[in-house]
Design a protein around this motif. Structure first.
Motif, short mmCIF file in Angstrom:
data_model
loop_
_atom_site.label_atom_id
_atom_site.label_comp_id
_atom_site.label_asym_id
_atom_site.label_seq_id
_atom_site.Cartn_x
_atom_site.Cartn_y
_atom_site.Cartn_z
N HIS A 282 11.97 48.11 -6.28
CA HIS A 282 10.70 48.74 -6.62
C HIS A 282 9.53 48.20 -5.80
N GLN A 283 9.69 46.98 -5.28
CA GLN A 283 8.61 46.36 -4.51
C GLN A 283 8.60 46.81 -3.06
N ASP A 284 9.55 47.65 -2.66
CA ASP A 284 9.65 48.11 -1.28
C ASP A 284 8.48 49.04 -0.96
N GLN A 285 7.53 48.56 -0.15
CA GLN A 285 6.34 49.35 0.18
C GLN A 285 6.62 50.43 1.21
N ALA A 286 7.75 50.33 1.92
CA ALA A 286 8.07 51.30 2.97
C ALA A 286 8.55 52.64 2.41
N SER A 287 9.02 52.64 1.17
CA SER A 287 9.55 53.87 0.56
C SER A 287 8.41 54.73 0.04
N THR A 288 8.51 56.03 0.32
CA THR A 288 7.50 56.97 -0.18
C THR A 288 8.02 57.80 -1.35
N GLY A 289 9.34 57.88 -1.49
CA GLY A 289 9.91 58.70 -2.55
C GLY A 289 9.81 60.18 -2.28
N MET A 290 9.55 60.58 -1.03
CA MET A 290 9.37 61.99 -0.70
C MET A 290 10.49 62.55 0.16
N GLY A 291 11.20 61.70 0.91
CA GLY A 291 12.20 62.18 1.86
C GLY A 291 13.28 63.03 1.23
N LEU A 292 13.98 62.47 0.25
CA LEU A 292 15.07 63.21 -0.40
C LEU A 292 14.55 64.38 -1.22
N TYR A 293 13.37 64.21 -1.81
CA TYR A 293 12.76 65.30 -2.58
C TYR A 293 12.52 66.52 -1.69
N LEU A 294 11.91 66.29 -0.52
CA LEU A 294 11.62 67.39 0.40
C LEU A 294 12.91 67.96 1.00
N ALA A 295 13.87 67.07 1.30
CA ALA A 295 15.15 67.53 1.84
C ALA A 295 15.86 68.45 0.84
N LYS A 296 15.82 68.10 -0.43
CA LYS A 296 16.46 68.92 -1.47
C LYS A 296 15.76 70.27 -1.62
N LYS A 297 14.44 70.26 -1.58
CA LYS A 297 13.69 71.52 -1.69
C LYS A 297 14.03 72.45 -0.53
N ALA A 298 14.06 71.89 0.69
CA ALA A 298 14.38 72.71 1.86
C ALA A 298 15.83 73.19 1.82
N ALA A 299 16.74 72.31 1.39
CA ALA A 299 18.16 72.68 1.31
C ALA A 299 18.39 73.81 0.32
N ASP A 300 17.72 73.76 -0.80
CA ASP A 300 17.86 74.83 -1.80
C ASP A 300 17.41 76.18 -1.23
N SER A 301 16.35 76.17 -0.45
CA SER A 301 15.86 77.42 0.15
C SER A 301 16.84 77.96 1.18
N LEU A 302 17.61 77.07 1.82
CA LEU A 302 18.60 77.49 2.81
C LEU A 302 19.98 77.74 2.18
N HIS A 303 20.08 77.66 0.85
CA HIS A 303 21.34 77.80 0.12
C HIS A 303 22.34 76.72 0.54
N ILE A 304 21.83 75.56 0.91
CA ILE A 304 22.68 74.42 1.25
C ILE A 304 22.77 73.51 0.04
N GLN A 305 23.98 73.15 -0.35
CA GLN A 305 24.18 72.24 -1.47
C GLN A 305 24.12 70.80 -0.96
N LEU A 306 23.10 70.09 -1.38
CA LEU A 306 22.89 68.71 -0.95
C LEU A 306 23.35 67.78 -2.06
N SER A 307 24.33 66.92 -1.76
CA SER A 307 24.85 65.99 -2.77
C SER A 307 24.96 64.59 -2.17
N ILE A 308 24.88 63.59 -3.03
CA ILE A 308 24.89 62.20 -2.58
C ILE A 308 25.84 61.38 -3.45
N GLU A 309 26.66 60.58 -2.79
CA GLU A 309 27.51 59.59 -3.48
C GLU A 309 27.13 58.22 -2.92
#
Length: 334
Positions: A282-309
């Motif tokens: 949680h103390q990591d100042q370099a993380s914005t918390g936006m990368g995966l959020y935006l990637a998922k939004k764009a993937a949904d619009s392209l009908h791409i299923q984005l999953s993470i393990e």
């Protein structure tokens, strides 16, 4: 509605019943007044009152019943005409409030659009000195300093790119152009941007591209892959990142696997949430918390299923499942 109407008119109903009781009580106490005659009058009055109450219920609740059933929008065309002075007051109040809300919503929409346009213009303006800065860095002879400055330049470049696409996400459907996209060219283009960062961290790449082409929007697919690769490089050190593409059940897949710090199990349900970074780091100042959020939004619009393990301290595998042919046709029809 009947229950509410009876509660609304309870004082009138109580007054009527009290009057009838008083009439019966007077007839009971005064022998000169025949009780049976008064009882008959009370009975007739009660029937007339019930009929009157039923008639008034139909008339008075029609306007309010439509108010209850109407959609919560600004369309007043389906509002029934008022039939009483109080209903006119309610109608005028609703019309004035609706006009005010429409004006406020229009003003706010204009302000948001103006802020978005100003921010996009600012980002494009910043790109010019940023490009000049990159050219100046490339001409430097001090290799360690050059590597550090290139890394910081790349961070600014990626943050600006992320902000630019964040503003475009709401209108992504107006920007889609589905075509046959060459994966290898796209991947190498993104890796070239991250090359200095990867060299600095000692990270290499292992490719196994069984599928060389996919049906997608090249620009937005590049953005999705850019966010995934950035995370993979950011959270890895001195290891390889494995990139595979293959076909299974008539669906094309692209996987990007790193061996970095991974994601804690308790964080997995929240990784696509806007602004979420991590509970363990949680103390990591370099993380914005936006990368995966935006990637998922764009993937949904392209009908791409984005999953993470992911497994903590072992690594993360991100999988892009591209749409099948019929799903692609639906996307083309947007």
């Amino acid at each position: 509605m009947i229950k509410r109407y009876l509660i609304e008119r309870s004082s009138w109903i109580f007054l009527f019943l009290l009057q009838q009781i008083i009439f019966l009580l007077i007839a009971y106490l005064d022998p000169s007044i025949p009780l049976s005659a008064v009882g008959y009058v009370v009975f007739i009055s009660l029937i007339v009152f019930v009929i009157f109450l039923f008639y008034r219920y139909q008339k008075e609740t029609a306007f309010f019943r439509q108010l209850k059933e109407r959609d919560n929008d600004f369309d007043l065309s389906n509002l029934s005409s008022p039939s009483s002075p109080f209903e006119h007051i309610v109608e005028n109040s609703i019309i004035e409030q609706t006009k005010h809300l429409k004006r406020t919503a229009s003003e706010n929409r204009m302000l948001v659009e103006q802020e978005k346009d100003d921010l996009l213009a600012w980002i494009h303006e910043v790109k010019t000195p940023l490009t000049a800065m990159h050219l100046m860095i490339q001409r430097m002879d001090d290799t360690p300093l050059k590597g550090d400055l290139t890394h910081e330049w790349l961070r600014i470049h990626l943050l600006l790119d992320q902000q630019l696409h964040q503003k475009r996400i709401p209108f992504i459907k107006n920007d889609l152009y589905m075509e046959v996209t060459e994966l290898e060219t796209l991947l190498f283009s993104e890796l070239k941007t991250l090359q200095s960062w990867c060299i600095q961290k000692g990270i290499g790449f292992d490719f196994d591209l069984q599928i060389s082409h996919v049906l997608s929007d090249a620009k937005w697919l590049a953005f999705i892959i850019r966010q995934i690769l950035t995370n993979a490089v950011k959270y890895s050190r001195s290891s390889e990142i494995i990139i595979n593409s293959y076909n299974s059940n008539d669906r094309n897949y692209l996987t990007i696997q790193d061996f970095g710090r991974g994601i804690d199990t308790k964080d997995m349900p929240r990784i696509f949430d806007k602004g979420f970074t991590s509970t363990t780091e949680h103390q990591d100042q370099a993380s914005t918390g936006m990368g995966l959020y935006l990637a998922k939004k764009a993937a949904d619009s392209l009908h791409i299923q984005l999953s993470i393990e992911s497994t903590r301290n072992e690594g993360t595998t991100v999988t892009l499942a591209f749409p099948k042919r019929n799903e692609f046709d639906q996307t083309m029809g947007m």
